[in-house]
Design a protein around this motif. Sequence first.
Motif, PDB file in Angstrom:
ATOM      1  N   ARG A  74     -25.188 -67.592   8.575  1.00 24.24           N
ATOM      2  CA  ARG A  74     -25.274 -68.886   9.232  1.00 24.24           C
ATOM      3  C   ARG A  74     -24.461 -68.895  10.527  1.00 24.24           C
ATOM      4  O   ARG A  74     -23.375 -68.319  10.579  1.00 24.24           O
ATOM      5  CB  ARG A  74     -24.763 -69.999   8.313  1.00 24.24           C
ATOM      6  CG  ARG A  74     -25.568 -70.134   7.029  1.00 24.24           C
ATOM      7  CD  ARG A  74     -24.947 -71.109   6.043  1.00 24.24           C
ATOM      8  NE  ARG A  74     -25.701 -71.123   4.786  1.00 24.24           N
ATOM      9  CZ  ARG A  74     -26.690 -71.976   4.538  1.00 24.24           C
ATOM     10  NH1 ARG A  74     -27.027 -72.870   5.461  1.00 24.24           N
ATOM     11  NH2 ARG A  74     -27.347 -71.928   3.388  1.00 24.24           N
ATOM     12  N   MET A 121     -38.953 -72.018  17.408  1.00 26.88           N
ATOM     13  CA  MET A 121     -38.839 -71.240  16.171  1.00 26.88           C
ATOM     14  C   MET A 121     -40.080 -70.345  16.073  1.00 26.88           C
ATOM     15  O   MET A 121     -41.107 -70.720  15.498  1.00 26.88           O
ATOM     16  CB  MET A 121     -38.737 -72.170  14.951  1.00 26.88           C
ATOM     17  CG  MET A 121     -37.522 -73.101  15.011  1.00 26.88           C
ATOM     18  SD  MET A 121     -37.459 -74.324  13.686  1.00 26.88           S
ATOM     19  CE  MET A 121     -37.190 -73.279  12.258  1.00 26.88           C
ATOM     20  N   GLY A 133     -35.889 -68.145   9.787  1.00 26.22           N
ATOM     21  CA  GLY A 133     -35.202 -68.757   8.647  1.00 26.22           C
ATOM     22  C   GLY A 133     -35.270 -70.276   8.716  1.00 26.22           C
ATOM     23  O   GLY A 133     -36.351 -70.867   8.661  1.00 26.22           O
ATOM     24  N   SER A 134     -34.112 -70.920   8.911  1.00 22.68           N
ATOM     25  CA  SER A 134     -34.056 -72.386   8.923  1.00 22.68           C
ATOM     26  C   SER A 134     -33.182 -72.863  10.076  1.00 22.68           C
ATOM     27  O   SER A 134     -32.229 -72.190  10.494  1.00 22.68           O
ATOM     28  CB  SER A 134     -33.496 -72.932   7.609  1.00 22.68           C
ATOM     29  OG  SER A 134     -34.293 -72.529   6.516  1.00 22.68           O
ATOM     30  N   ASN A 194     -31.033 -76.344  10.757  1.00 21.57           N
ATOM     31  CA  ASN A 194     -30.536 -77.558  10.112  1.00 21.57           C
ATOM     32  C   ASN A 194     -29.723 -78.376  11.102  1.00 21.57           C
ATOM     33  O   ASN A 194     -28.986 -77.818  11.926  1.00 21.57           O
ATOM     34  CB  ASN A 194     -29.659 -77.218   8.903  1.00 21.57           C
ATOM     35  CG  ASN A 194     -30.388 -76.378   7.874  1.00 21.57           C
ATOM     36  OD1 ASN A 194     -31.557 -76.622   7.600  1.00 21.57           O
ATOM     37  ND2 ASN A 194     -29.699 -75.376   7.335  1.00 21.57           N
ATOM     38  N   SER A 220     -33.935 -80.776   8.642  1.00 21.89           N
ATOM     39  CA  SER A 220     -34.059 -79.334   8.378  1.00 21.89           C
ATOM     40  C   SER A 220     -35.509 -78.908   8.604  1.00 21.89           C
ATOM     41  O   SER A 220     -36.449 -79.674   8.335  1.00 21.89           O
ATOM     42  CB  SER A 220     -33.633 -79.004   6.950  1.00 21.89           C
ATOM     43  OG  SER A 220     -33.694 -77.610   6.715  1.00 21.89           O
ATOM     44  N   SER A 278     -37.972 -75.065   8.548  1.00 18.41           N
ATOM     45  CA  SER A 278     -37.984 -73.638   8.237  1.00 18.41           C
ATOM     46  C   SER A 278     -39.326 -73.026   8.624  1.00 18.41           C
ATOM     47  O   SER A 278     -40.348 -73.714   8.707  1.00 18.41           O
ATOM     48  CB  SER A 278     -37.732 -73.413   6.740  1.00 18.41           C
ATOM     49  OG  SER A 278     -36.500 -73.970   6.340  1.00 18.41           O
ATOM     50  N   GLY A 279     -39.322 -71.718   8.861  1.00 16.60           N
ATOM     51  CA  GLY A 279     -40.543 -70.975   9.081  1.00 16.60           C
ATOM     52  C   GLY A 279     -40.999 -70.925  10.525  1.00 16.60           C
ATOM     53  O   GLY A 279     -40.462 -71.592  11.405  1.00 16.60           O
ATOM     54  N   GLY A 327     -33.278 -65.474   8.611  1.00 16.04           N
ATOM     55  CA  GLY A 327     -34.294 -65.255   7.594  1.00 16.04           C
ATOM     56  C   GLY A 327     -34.268 -63.840   7.057  1.00 16.04           C
ATOM     57  O   GLY A 327     -33.240 -63.161   7.071  1.00 16.04           O
ATOM     58  N   GLY A 360     -36.499 -63.322  13.911  1.00 11.72           N
ATOM     59  CA  GLY A 360     -36.204 -64.678  13.456  1.00 11.72           C
ATOM     60  C   GLY A 360     -35.294 -65.438  14.395  1.00 11.72           C
ATOM     61  O   GLY A 360     -34.483 -66.265  13.954  1.00 11.72           O
TER      62      GLY A 360
END
Length: 947
Positions: free
Chosen positions: A809, A832, A838-839, A841, A858, A860-861, A889, A894
């Motif tokens: 993180r 992204m 990953g994510s 947030n 949040s 993701s992807g 990720g 990523g």
Amino acid sequence: MEVTCLLLLALIPFHCRGQGVYAPAQAQIMHAGQACVVKEDNISERVYTIREGDTLMLQCLVTGHPRPQVRWTKTAGSASDKFQETSVFNETLRIERIARTQGGRYYCKAENGVGVPAIKSIRVDVQYLDEPMLTVHQTVSDVRGNFYQEKTVFLRCTVNSNPPARFIWKRGSDTLSHSQDNGVDIYEPLYTQGETKVLKLKNLRPQDYASYTCQVSVRNVCGIPDKAITFRLTNTTAPPALKLSVNETLVVNPGENVTVQCLLTGGDPLPQLQWSHGPGPLPLGALAQGGTLSIPSVQARDSGYYNCTATNNVGNPAKKTVNLLVRSMKNATFQITPDVIKESENIQLGQDLKLSCHVDAVPQEKVTYQWFKNGKPARMSKRLLVTRNDPELPAVTSSLELIDLHFSDYGTYLCMASFPGAPVPDLSVEVNISSETVPPTISVPKGRAVVTVREGSPAELQCEVRGKPRPPVLWSRVDKEAALLPSGLPLEETPDGKLRLERVSRDMSGTYRCQTARYNGFNVRPREAQVQLNVQFPPEVEPSSQDVRQALGRPVLLRCSLLRGSPQRIASAVWRFKGQLLPPPPVVPAAAEAPDHAELRLDAVTRDSSGSYECSVSNDVGSAVCLFQVSAKAYSPEFYFDTPNPTRSHKLSKNYSYVLQWTQREPDAVDPVLNYRLSVRQLNQHNAVVKAIPVRRVEKGQLLEYILTDLRVPHSYEVRLTPYTTFGAGDMASRIIHYTEHNTCHFEDEKICGYTQDLTDNFDWTRQNALTQNPKRSPNTGPPTDISGTPEGYYMFIETSRPRELGDRARLVSPLYNASAKFYCVSFFYHMYGKHIGSLNLLVRSRNKGALDTHAWSLSGNKGNVWQQAHVPISPSGPFQIIFEGVRGSGYLGDIAIDDVTLKKGECPRKQMDPNKVVVMPGSGAPCQSSPQLWGPMAIFLLALQR
């Protein structure tokens, strides 16, 4: 020289009721600096924990209009302690290298004259761990013979710490405990409050002769490391023992060289020796070397107790004391007791008479006295007795008693005090006994009962003593609240009865008592008298300076009042205007007898009558001045500092705009404000843009607004605002406008708008643009440019290549925002792109009561190779920070990026904007939403200007 171009938009008034935008102060304490933790304790108070030696920084975040003034004060550990007299007038309290004594409760007081002040507090807990101290003892009942042939030994470990330390005992490298060794006992003595742990070795065994370590720990709080101390216990370990080379009382003559040796007779480990002196330090020139103390050419002032102390942390310290007495004599005095049975205060034939003699000597008991009559030694007889140590007199006093006084006993008596065989000069005192020897009387000379002098002058208080002999006069003060004399003593002796005071002050005024002394005269009831001292001082007046504002044509009354003075009256008052003497105003009959103020009335304020007025008030001792500045000019504007989102930046043009808001202070005190003169100058530049801004009737509390546009990023500007009335220019107000991206951040500056990298995450966010990208970067992930599409534009991203791993993180933390609204909207663009995304947030860190992170959004992807915008509503309960958290990720493709972060008050827009569209942030010419009906034509005009 660059000329700053400034576009000033129309003035937008806000009409408010009552006090308008005037609001009482609100305050919130926030921490910065090197705090370990901010937490809530068991009684729901905020506790700021910091390590000793670190930097304490507390911020008092304030809102309210006018801008509140902030004052920091402190109490000690409990709320019952009084405030310290020192205060810090600043919104930020900073203490470098904080000490443990600076812990306690800190108060932030914010006030702006509207409502009651806001007071917030926080308790600062300073953490520390000192070096431990280890001592070795045995039970007192077992002391006999060799120290460690006893059965029980106690190792006592003591340390000062906060929080209380945890103790670990070790023998060699093995940790000791009750359960593992029956021969040891570990306990905490009573009343030690967690600062001491004792290791008890029961029934001493051969394996107990070893090295013992006491390790203390505060469990790494604030990063404070553990500390330890080690002691080697052997069969020869013993406490220190001493002996002196001289007697415990050493009497010497002045001028001699003194040498005292303190000899060790036992102790293992080898004890350390130290000499000390009481009272005070060792004499100047004294040399303490090991156990030897040398004092060259000793003087009377060197008398006192000299202590030799030996310590080796075994048992109690050994101590030997030498009482050094340097022979000396001073202050020879006598007393005449006219009647031993104290029925008479006069000398009479046929009754007993006693003469007493005393000197202050060292050593007192070694003094000898000898009496002489008319130059010959006095002979003892049934009627002439010499006694020593009269219980009614000081110790070691000699008295000569004449029984049944005869006329032949009249004569001159001399008492001589001496040290036999010592080179100390004798002291003597002489007293004459005759029919003319009478007890004293005391009186104040005529006309001297009241002494009046001016402050700063010398004064002499006098009492006359009659009698034979004439004793000294003792002076004291009668006033209970001022019991000490100006010399700082309760009593002061004067041989001639005159108390001389240099440079008297007003607090010396009062009643003084003079009385006869019992020594060097008759031992009878003291005679006394009183003298009154009056200290005259110039007047003190109010106001010392006053700014008087009034509209043109209206009357003004100026009053100069006497606060204090001696005498407490106005003898004369003189008025001047611009230095020119004015005719005296008419006297009001009611105030003519004892005037305590002077007045001047102006029938109407005009341009000619505006200016400086001076009233000089005299009380025949001195004078004081009241100054009045009379004018009809307007008060200064009051800038409004709680404007939501005042800075609006324009990324493409590299410019920004600023919403300037203010109110007018006391607009009804003078003529109405017609317009304002606005001057804007870029710092470090000489040129300024000036414009007059017309206004309508300005009411108290009415919020006025001006939008400054085309300000250059990242420069700061000085803004000056001056109101104008029919009288002319009023008072100017100025402030500095700084370019900040606290509300909209494009990451164009290296300071990244005050965002910081979290120290508790796994890796950091990176700032870059298309020009600074690594040419070998991973393909098929990350953005090619920032949201503007220009190669120069910067953005923030996370690099997920090695050595990053799944779940790592990276956190980017915003500056601290002071919550002034219920709802906020966080808008930002995100990118992204990549099959291993990953994510991302968004968290909100509330600082209302400690630090609490909550998830707000949040995603993701893989979201494609496009910039998209998100709007996230938040509702912080107090001061807060926003945190962007990127999570790695499953692979290196990523990379996640963010750009153009905006924080606005209010709710988020309901309709999402096209995520593929570059959005121009509010900039030059952006209309103010407070009066939308005014902005249609203006917006068209501004768009035309931009084209």
